[in-house]
Design a protein around this motif. Structure first.
Motif, PDB file in Angstrom:
ATOM      1  N   HIS A 207       0.815  -1.221   0.000  1.00 60.16           N
ATOM      2  CA  HIS A 207       0.000   0.000   0.000  1.00 60.16           C
ATOM      3  C   HIS A 207       0.846   1.267   0.000  1.00 60.16           C
ATOM      4  CE1 HIS A 207      -2.948   2.999   1.308  1.00 60.16           C
ATOM      5  NE2 HIS A 207      -2.157   3.286   2.331  1.00 60.16           N
ATOM      6  N   GLY A 209      -0.620   5.235   0.128  1.00 56.93           N
ATOM      7  CA  GLY A 209      -1.791   6.098   0.049  1.00 56.93           C
ATOM      8  C   GLY A 209      -1.518   7.464  -0.530  1.00 56.93           C
ATOM      9  N   LYS A 210      -0.246   7.787  -0.792  1.00 57.25           N
ATOM     10  CA  LYS A 210       0.096   9.125  -1.273  1.00 57.25           C
ATOM     11  C   LYS A 210       0.451   9.135  -2.761  1.00 57.25           C
ATOM     12  CE  LYS A 210       1.673  10.735   3.253  1.00 57.25           C
ATOM     13  NZ  LYS A 210       2.814  11.253   4.058  1.00 57.25           N
ATOM     14  N   ASN A 264      -3.094   1.924  -3.880  1.00 60.60           N
ATOM     15  CA  ASN A 264      -3.758   2.516  -2.720  1.00 60.60           C
ATOM     16  C   ASN A 264      -4.825   1.535  -2.231  1.00 60.60           C
ATOM     17  OD1 ASN A 264      -5.193   4.038  -0.858  1.00 60.60           O
ATOM     18  ND2 ASN A 264      -5.142   5.915  -2.094  1.00 60.60           N
ATOM     19  N   GLY A 266      -7.005   2.058  -0.092  1.00 58.05           N
ATOM     20  CA  GLY A 266      -8.245   2.753   0.239  1.00 58.05           C
ATOM     21  C   GLY A 266      -8.174   3.519   1.545  1.00 58.05           C
ATOM     22  N   LYS A 267      -8.995   4.551   1.649  1.00 57.17           N
ATOM     23  CA  LYS A 267      -9.007   5.411   2.832  1.00 57.17           C
ATOM     24  C   LYS A 267      -9.394   4.636   4.078  1.00 57.17           C
ATOM     25  CE  LYS A 267     -11.120   9.644   4.668  1.00 57.17           C
ATOM     26  NZ  LYS A 267     -12.103  10.729   4.406  1.00 57.17           N
ATOM     27  N   GLY A 268     -10.410   3.769   3.954  1.00 63.99           N
ATOM     28  CA  GLY A 268     -10.854   2.998   5.119  1.00 63.99           C
ATOM     29  C   GLY A 268      -9.768   2.084   5.635  1.00 63.99           C
ATOM     30  N   TRP A 269      -9.020   1.458   4.722  1.00 67.51           N
ATOM     31  CA  TRP A 269      -7.923   0.581   5.135  1.00 67.51           C
ATOM     32  C   TRP A 269      -6.852   1.386   5.866  1.00 67.51           C
ATOM     33  CZ3 TRP A 269      -2.726   0.262   4.851  1.00 67.51           C
ATOM     34  CH2 TRP A 269      -2.135  -0.970   5.139  1.00 67.51           C
ATOM     35  N   GLU A 270      -6.481   2.537   5.312  1.00 69.77           N
ATOM     36  CA  GLU A 270      -5.411   3.342   5.904  1.00 69.77           C
ATOM     37  C   GLU A 270      -5.808   3.867   7.278  1.00 69.77           C
ATOM     38  OE1 GLU A 270      -3.671   7.325   4.320  1.00 69.77           O
ATOM     39  OE2 GLU A 270      -2.441   5.690   3.526  1.00 69.77           O
ATOM     40  N   GLU A 271      -7.045   4.301   7.425  1.00 70.92           N
ATOM     41  CA  GLU A 271      -7.506   4.773   8.733  1.00 70.92           C
ATOM     42  C   GLU A 271      -7.508   3.646   9.753  1.00 70.92           C
ATOM     43  OE1 GLU A 271     -11.306   6.449   7.934  1.00 70.92           O
ATOM     44  OE2 GLU A 271     -10.510   8.380   7.237  1.00 70.92           O
ATOM     45  N   ASN A 274      -3.787   2.871  10.708  1.00 68.48           N
ATOM     46  CA  ASN A 274      -3.209   3.886  11.589  1.00 68.48           C
ATOM     47  C   ASN A 274      -3.755   3.770  13.005  1.00 68.48           C
ATOM     48  OD1 ASN A 274      -1.660   4.940   9.510  1.00 68.48           O
ATOM     49  ND2 ASN A 274      -3.171   6.492   8.952  1.00 68.48           N
ATOM     50  N   GLU A 405      -9.639  -2.086  -0.401  1.00 68.45           N
ATOM     51  CA  GLU A 405     -10.907  -1.524  -0.860  1.00 68.45           C
ATOM     52  C   GLU A 405     -10.912  -1.244  -2.364  1.00 68.45           C
ATOM     53  OE1 GLU A 405     -11.951   0.713   3.369  1.00 68.45           O
ATOM     54  OE2 GLU A 405     -11.539   1.904   1.573  1.00 68.45           O
TER      55      GLU A 405
END
Length: 418
Positions: A207, A209-210, A264, A266-271, A274, A405
């Motif tokens: 992953h 994300g950026k 990426n 996905g946003k849900g995975w990254e949140e 973290n 995601e």
């Protein structure tokens, strides 16, 4: 195991146990090795009897009679050619190869219908503690398909484990945890459908994300059934027993040879990741865990006697790299001394569970194996710590579990059933 010509499909022997459940069904006829051996014998005897003249009325009548006799064994019947005119080809190829008529494809067919699966290779990831990653084996241009990813469709709840843990104070706590499988699946937070990619190496893609250098999209190949997007999850999972969906990993920019591939998740995975890192605490039941890689860095291995006072963690075992055939060949008076042979450390077949009996002043070891075989003069590099099955840190209690995601813009609305 044999010469493979260009364009030939590759087959491996899964073992007949792979078909154990199928073989219990009288209505399913999948020939096994003994069936093909018997059918080879039958076609050869038929061929000899008719002197290769398979197009005569006598030959056709005889072949019909032979197949009627074989009808009591459905697997044998399935291994035999249905038409006498096909017997010459079956004799030449063998009935097993005859049963797969398109086993060799032309370069033109492959160019039109095939996809490259060697654009990436696995190696140690450039991300600290990420484990393995996928790296480009050749230059890739923006828009190139890096790898296809056919998908197995699975119920999300099928990856859920439910169990109870007993604590020292007598209390019992139920847990609901997802299996490791979830981490390697694609899905959507609002869907009960999990999609597992089973193409080589794609599960090593990590992953970013950026600035990911790749992205996923639905394939436009015939293997991907576009019409499934208009069906419900329940309809697909209950009625489709074979894969029908396929993603593609695509280069988002030019990628150099040796560059690691990232998408990426996905946003849900990254949140979720973290939060997991921020809140993580070791679980009481996992506090004694030690990674084999840590133990493999130690210059000394304890003998079995020393381990009585200083035992190694329960999650590891010791193995030794030994080429027994070479050791025996070079032995004298049945005293077996370790010898390093070419490729010894390249194949797990040379790695055997062992007990460290002793260590001398020069740092060489004597090891005993399950067979009772004892080998002397093993160097430290020939001794390795490994995980017992299902004891690595990825199988610990309460570890991170989250699907990758699929973006909202390409995820079918019909599949959002949560």
């Amino acid at each position: 195991s044999q010469h493979i010509q260009a364009g030939m499909e590759v087959f491996a022997d899964y073992g007949e146990g792979y078909f154990a459940d199928v073989l219990e069904n009288d209505w399913v006829h999948i020939p096994m090795s003994e069936d093909y051996e018997e059918s080879d014998n039958i076609v050869w005897r038929f061929w000899s009897t008719v002197h290769g003249q398979v197009d005569t009325s006598y030959a056709k009548l005889l072949w019909t009679f032979i197949r009627q006799l074989a009808a009591h064994n459905g697997r044998l019947l399935a291994a035999l050619p249905s038409d006498a005119n096909d017997v010459p080809k079956a004799v030449k190829l063998g009935t097993a190869m005859f049963s797969v008529p398109n086993v060799v494809r032309t370069p033109e067919w492959l160019e039109k219908n095939g996809q490259c699966i060697d654009n990436i290779r696995p190696d140690q990831s450039t991300i600290e503690q990420a484990g393995r990653g996928a790296f480009a084996t050749r230059p890739l241009r923006m828009g190139d398909v890096i790898a296809p990813a056919p998908l197995l469709h699975i119920w999300r709840d099928d990856s859920l484990n439910e169990y109870e843990e007993d604590y020292d104070d007598g209390t019992v706590q139920p847990f609901h945890e997802y299996q490791l499988l979830l981490n390697y699946c694609f899905s959507h937070p609002r869907s009960s459908l999990l999609l597992y990619p089973y193409s080589p190496v794609v599960n090593y893609i990590n992953h970013d994300g950026k600035e990911p250098n790749a992205f996923i999209r639905w394939s436009d190949r015939n293997h991907h059934k576009f019409e499934w997007k208009n069906r419900t999850v329940e309809d697909i999972l209950l009625n489709e027993t074979h894969p029908g969906l396929m993603l593609e990993f695509v280069a988002a920019r030019d990628i150099d040879v040796g560059e690691e591939i990232f998408i990426n998740y996905g946003k849900g995975w990254e949140e979720a990741w973290n939060k997991y890192v921020k809140d993580w605490e070791p679980h009481p039941y996992d506090k004694n865990y030690v990674s084999p890689s840590t133990l493999n860095e130690h210059p000394t291995v304890l003998t079995s006697k020393e381990q009585e006072n200083y035992p190694y963690p329960e999650n590891v075992f010791i193995s030794c790299y030994v080429d027994f055939e070479a050791v025996v060949k070079h032995s004298r008076r049945h005293i077996y001394k370790w010898i390093e042979t070419e490729g010894l450390f390249d194949y797990q077949t040379y790695s055997h569970p062992c007990e460290i009996i002793s260590r001398d002043a020069l740092g060489f070891y004597t090891a005993k194996f399950d067979s009772g075989f004892i080998v002397h003069d093993l160097p430290r590099k020939a001794i390795e710590f490994s995980h017992h099955p299902y004891t690595s840190d990825q199988f610990m209690s309460h570890v991170f579990r989250h699907e990758m995601e699929i973006p909202d813009e390409i995820f079918p609305e019909k599949w959002m059933d949560k």
